[in-house]
Design an enzyme around this catalytic site. Structure first.
Site, PDB file in Angstrom:
ATOM      1  N   CYS A   2      39.755   8.969 -37.999  1.00 52.72           N
ATOM      2  CA  CYS A   2      41.190   9.094 -37.723  1.00 52.72           C
ATOM      3  C   CYS A   2      41.649  10.470 -38.191  1.00 52.72           C
ATOM      4  O   CYS A   2      40.929  11.195 -38.825  1.00 52.72           O
ATOM      5  CB  CYS A   2      41.963   8.035 -38.497  1.00 52.72           C
ATOM      6  N   ARG A  27      40.477  13.279 -33.087  1.00 55.48           N
ATOM      7  CA  ARG A  27      39.828  12.397 -34.077  1.00 55.48           C
ATOM      8  C   ARG A  27      40.204  10.934 -33.867  1.00 55.48           C
ATOM      9  O   ARG A  27      39.640  10.038 -34.495  1.00 55.48           O
ATOM     10  CB  ARG A  27      40.223  12.824 -35.500  1.00 55.48           C
ATOM     11  N   TRP A  74      41.897   5.869 -34.938  1.00 56.39           N
ATOM     12  CA  TRP A  74      40.751   5.436 -34.127  1.00 56.39           C
ATOM     13  C   TRP A  74      40.339   4.113 -34.746  1.00 56.39           C
ATOM     14  O   TRP A  74      39.689   4.085 -35.800  1.00 56.39           O
ATOM     15  CB  TRP A  74      39.623   6.463 -34.196  1.00 56.39           C
ATOM     16  N   ASN A 100      41.600   7.130 -43.659  1.00 58.53           N
ATOM     17  CA  ASN A 100      40.508   7.265 -42.690  1.00 58.53           C
ATOM     18  C   ASN A 100      39.246   6.819 -43.406  1.00 58.53           C
ATOM     19  O   ASN A 100      38.930   7.300 -44.485  1.00 58.53           O
ATOM     20  CB  ASN A 100      40.381   8.725 -42.240  1.00 58.53           C
ATOM     21  N   GLY A 101      38.532   5.831 -42.818  1.00 54.38           N
ATOM     22  CA  GLY A 101      37.292   5.352 -43.441  1.00 54.38           C
ATOM     23  C   GLY A 101      37.193   3.843 -43.286  1.00 54.38           C
ATOM     24  O   GLY A 101      37.930   3.237 -42.510  1.00 54.38           O
ATOM     25  N   GLU A 482      16.200   9.113 -21.595  1.00 49.17           N
ATOM     26  CA  GLU A 482      17.430   9.665 -22.179  1.00 49.17           C
ATOM     27  C   GLU A 482      17.356  11.181 -22.262  1.00 49.17           C
ATOM     28  O   GLU A 482      18.321  11.880 -21.960  1.00 49.17           O
ATOM     29  CB  GLU A 482      17.675   9.053 -23.547  1.00 49.17           C
ATOM     30  N   LYS A 486      20.034  13.720 -20.428  1.00 45.18           N
ATOM     31  CA  LYS A 486      20.777  14.762 -21.142  1.00 45.18           C
ATOM     32  C   LYS A 486      20.607  16.105 -20.439  1.00 45.18           C
ATOM     33  O   LYS A 486      21.561  16.838 -20.195  1.00 45.18           O
ATOM     34  CB  LYS A 486      20.287  14.856 -22.589  1.00 45.18           C
ATOM     35  N   GLU A 489      22.256  16.217 -16.785  1.00 47.77           N
ATOM     36  CA  GLU A 489      23.720  16.051 -16.626  1.00 47.77           C
ATOM     37  C   GLU A 489      24.510  17.233 -17.169  1.00 47.77           C
ATOM     38  O   GLU A 489      25.667  17.419 -16.788  1.00 47.77           O
ATOM     39  CB  GLU A 489      24.202  14.756 -17.257  1.00 47.77           C
ATOM     40  N   HIS A 505       0.172   7.751 -10.992  1.00 47.44           N
ATOM     41  CA  HIS A 505       0.669   7.036  -9.796  1.00 47.44           C
ATOM     42  C   HIS A 505       1.681   7.868  -9.041  1.00 47.44           C
ATOM     43  O   HIS A 505       2.509   7.321  -8.311  1.00 47.44           O
ATOM     44  CB  HIS A 505       1.253   5.686 -10.218  1.00 47.44           C
ATOM     45  N   LYS A 604      33.932  10.934 -18.570  1.00 45.18           N
ATOM     46  CA  LYS A 604      33.489  10.349 -19.839  1.00 45.18           C
ATOM     47  C   LYS A 604      33.394   8.833 -19.720  1.00 45.18           C
ATOM     48  O   LYS A 604      32.528   8.214 -20.302  1.00 45.18           O
ATOM     49  CB  LYS A 604      34.453  10.727 -20.967  1.00 45.18           C
TER      50      LYS A 604
HETATM   51  C1  AGP Z   1      25.693   9.596 -20.881  1.00 46.72           C
HETATM   52  O1  AGP Z   1      25.452  10.888 -21.385  1.00 46.72           O
HETATM   53  C2  AGP Z   1      26.605   9.607 -19.667  1.00 46.72           C
HETATM   54  N1  AGP Z   1      27.819  10.256 -19.971  1.00 46.72           N
HETATM   55  C3  AGP Z   1      26.746   8.238 -19.011  1.00 46.72           C
HETATM   56  O2  AGP Z   1      25.445   7.866 -18.573  1.00 46.72           O
HETATM   57  C4  AGP Z   1      27.282   7.096 -19.885  1.00 46.72           C
HETATM   58  O3  AGP Z   1      26.325   6.736 -20.851  1.00 46.72           O
HETATM   59  C5  AGP Z   1      27.546   5.882 -18.977  1.00 46.72           C
HETATM   60  O4  AGP Z   1      28.547   6.232 -18.062  1.00 46.72           O
HETATM   61  C6  AGP Z   1      27.962   4.623 -19.744  1.00 46.72           C
HETATM   62  O5  AGP Z   1      29.180   4.855 -20.389  1.00 46.72           O
HETATM   63  P1  AGP Z   1      29.699   3.748 -21.438  1.00 46.72           P
HETATM   64  O6  AGP Z   1      28.695   3.703 -22.550  1.00 46.72           O
HETATM   65  O7  AGP Z   1      31.042   4.243 -21.881  1.00 46.72           O
HETATM   66  O8  AGP Z   1      29.767   2.427 -20.726  1.00 46.72           O
END
Ligand code: AGP
Length: 609
Positions: A2, A27, A74, A100-101, A482, A486, A489, A505, A604
């Site tokens: 927060c 925050r 938050w 905050n905590g 993963e 990263k 994207e 394969h 996001k």
């Molecule tokens: C991850 O780096 C991406 N931004 C995306 O794959 C994300 O993980 C996915 O959209 C799921 O989002 P969420 O965890 O908010 O459901």
């Protein structure tokens, strides 16, 4: 996490507090409030929603005063609401606190205080501070605050204001950041530098276990035992934008570096003092219900899906429960077989992903017990689930998920250990050893971050390439997925994560010097197989960057570059291996000058199908 702001001086506190809260909105932003001393009264204004809503409230009901505290929330305990917004006050309404905590023992303290007649108005852990200080107050606010702090277990950045000490603010810090800003006949308190930069660059960073008493002409800092502390004043060189990112170039890099703290906060209160038991009060299943679980179904998207894949390995290995996992966008249309014996685990950082919400409803409607794993208290997924385990990562601003991912992994491990503990599927000694290994993960993550410059130079190898392969096996197959996600994207370099055993394969046709391979090869049951895969790549003139363990004397004989991570139990290596892959992606994208925090075409939170 927060945002906290406090002010004492000759100016109008309202504007300074609102301005400071706006600078700290990154925050936390689910609710906001402030308390100002006005004509011998405490004027409190607080509202769910963004700070602009609070500002609107203040336009309608102005407050004038020169001493005040503010908070942008938050949520961690208690969904976002007007009542749960800070500040919180004591019974008499003469003292206000912002915090905050996480107070780990707040329930026991609340019961004790209610037993002594204290009336609570919120569901938060923070409100305990107000009543605890009130219960100790006997004319000396500082002494009452210190007495209260001695009873609290957990993390706090706390600011206290009282009508009985009108020219004083008291601040205290344990694990949550708090800085003091120093002006001419005025003092500031804030969670972070951006909130005070418009007024002063002279700051003091409060340290753990310290208490500060502020009045207009100065600050006195002590430890909890009362011994005075003299702390140098620092001069902040950053501008406001850089300060919001903590001096990092991008939010993503800041959030990568916040992982040790985020992991620590996610563990907090969930492992018994003696390190033998996992406690997950958010998982609302009776012993009978736990025994009746016949299978687990994990539902998620993107990075959260990768966390679920690791969760599958952990739960099957430790709790001996069959686990099925599916991306939410597939599950929602395949009429899955789900019944009352299914524990559905829905993972979502934002808690708002449309496909994931649909998957949750599908599982719930078919009788599953739904456990949500989310970073946002009060999100749709939180509200619609039967149980919820939060990842206490704090707001994740960058589109590319980093600290949310590793804290999701931590919750998966805790859940697997808890299910094993309650279902008796592993010996106590084995569980205690794993818990001990889990507790070391945050500091091991810090160790990796301290060597991040080496990964920065490795990223230069990716400058000219257009495609890459990420390979892993077993519990690190998800790590490969993963790592590839990263890179692609945020750098827009095509990257493919693959189960290393699948090389022959198809993907092996991709190998050329212009298509580097990242291979996760940590000690464990599939290490030798990974070495073989690395040799296969090298035999075709491919360039290999390996992620391996400290002290591994073999890897460098076969891989061109080796990134080393601290040794831990194989099952937990995905948390540590993720960090260098996050940094590799970040530095590649930064070399290419990409819009790292907001990559093209991405959001996001994907709240549409
Ligand atoms: C991850 O780096 C991406 N931004 C995306 O794959 C994300 O993980 C996915 O959209 C799921 O989002 P969420 O965890 O908010 O459901």
């Amino acid at each position: 996490m927060c945002g906290i702001v406090g002010y004492i001086g000759p100016a109008d506190a309202k504007h300074i507090l609102l301005d400071g809260l706006r600078k700290l909105e990154y925050r936390g932003y689910d609710s906001a409030g402030l308390a100002i001393q006005q004509a011998g009264e405490l004027a409190i204004r607080k509202r769910q929603g963004k700070i602009d809503r609070l500002a609107g409230e203040l336009d309608l009901a102005p407050v004038e005063g020169m001493v005040g505290i503010g908070h942008t929330r938050w949520a961690t305990h208690g969904a976002p609401s007007d009542d749960n917004a800070h500040p919180h006050v004591d019974c008499a309404g003469r003292m206000a606190v912002v915090h905050n905590g996480i107070i780990e023992n707040y329930l026991a303290l609340r019961e004790s205080l209610e037993g002594r007649g204290h009336q609570f108005r919120s569901e938060t852990d923070t409100e305990v501070f107000a009543h605890l200080i009130e219960s100790h107050y006997a004319g000396d606010l500082y002494a009452a605050v210190v007495a209260a702090l001695r009873e609290v277990v957990g993390s706090y950045a706390l600011v206290v204001m009282s009508l009985d000490a009108p020219d004083t603010l008291i601040a205290a810090r344990q694990h949550s950041p708090l800085i003091l800003g120093h002006g001419e006949q005025e003092q500031f308190i804030a969670s972070d530098v951006p909130a005070v930069l418009a007024y002063t660059r002279k700051v003091t960073y409060l340290q753990n276990g310290e208490v500060a008493v502020l009045n207009r002409d100065g600050v006195r800092i002590t430890r909890l035992d009362g011994t005075e502390v003299s702390r140098d004043i620092s001069i902040v060189a950053w501008d406001a934008a850089a300060a919001e990112k903590g001096g990092y170039k991008h939010f993503m890099l800041k959030e990568i570096n916040e992982q040790p703290t985020a992991l620590e906060e996610t563990l907090r209160g969930r492992i018994s003092e003696d390190g033998a038991q996992i406690t997950l009060p958010g998982l609302k299943l009776s012993p009978a219900q736990l025994s009746a679980i016949s299978r687990v179904l994990i539902i998620a998207c993107g990075t959260a899906y990768h966390a679920g894949l690791v969760g599958k390995y952990a739960i099957e290995q430790l709790a001996r429960l069959p686990v099925e996992i599916d991306v939410a966008s597939e599950l929602r249309y395949r009429d899955p077989i789900i019944d009352e014996g299914t524990l559905a685990i829905v993972i979502s950082q934002s808690g708002e992903t449309a496909d994931t919400q649909a998957g949750l409803h599908e599982a719930r409607d078919k009788g599953a017990h739904v456990l949500a794993v989310t970073n946002v208290v009060g999100s749709s997924v939180d509200r619609d689930a039967d149980s919820v385990l939060y990842t206490y990562a704090g707001p994740e601003i960058a589109v590319a998920s980093t600290k949310a991912y590793t804290t999701q992994l931590m919750v998966m491990y805790l859940t697997a250990l808890y299910l094993a503990q309650e279902r008796g599927t592993m010996p106590d000694e084995a569980r205690i050893q794993l818990i001990d290994a889990v507790r070391r993960i945050p500091s091991q993550t810090q160790t990796i971050l301290e060597g991040q410059e080496a990964i920065h130079s490795l990223a230069d190898r990716f400058d000219e390439i257009h495609s890459s392969l990420f390979l892993g096996r077993g519990v690190n197959f998800p790590t490969a997925l993963e790592g590839a996600l990263k890179l692609k994207e945020i750098s827009y370099i095509h990257a493919e994560g693959y189960a290393a055993g699948e090389m022959k394969h198809g993907p092996i046709a991709l190998i050329t010097p212009q298509c580097p391979t990242v291979a996760v090869a940590v000690p464990g049951g599939v290490y030798d197989k990974m070495l073989s895969n690395i040799k296969e790549v090298k035999a075709r003139a491919g360039h290999v960057i390996a992620v391996g363990a400290e002290g591994d004397g073999e890897l460098h004989k076969y891989a061109d570059d080796v990134i080393r991570i601290p040794r831990t139990v194989e099952l937990f290596t995905p948390v540590l291996a993720a960090v260098p892959l996050q940094l590799l992606a970040y530095y590649c994208a930064d070399n290419l000058g990409m819009d790292i925090d907001q990559p093209r075409n991405l959001a996001k939170s994907v709240t549409v199908e």
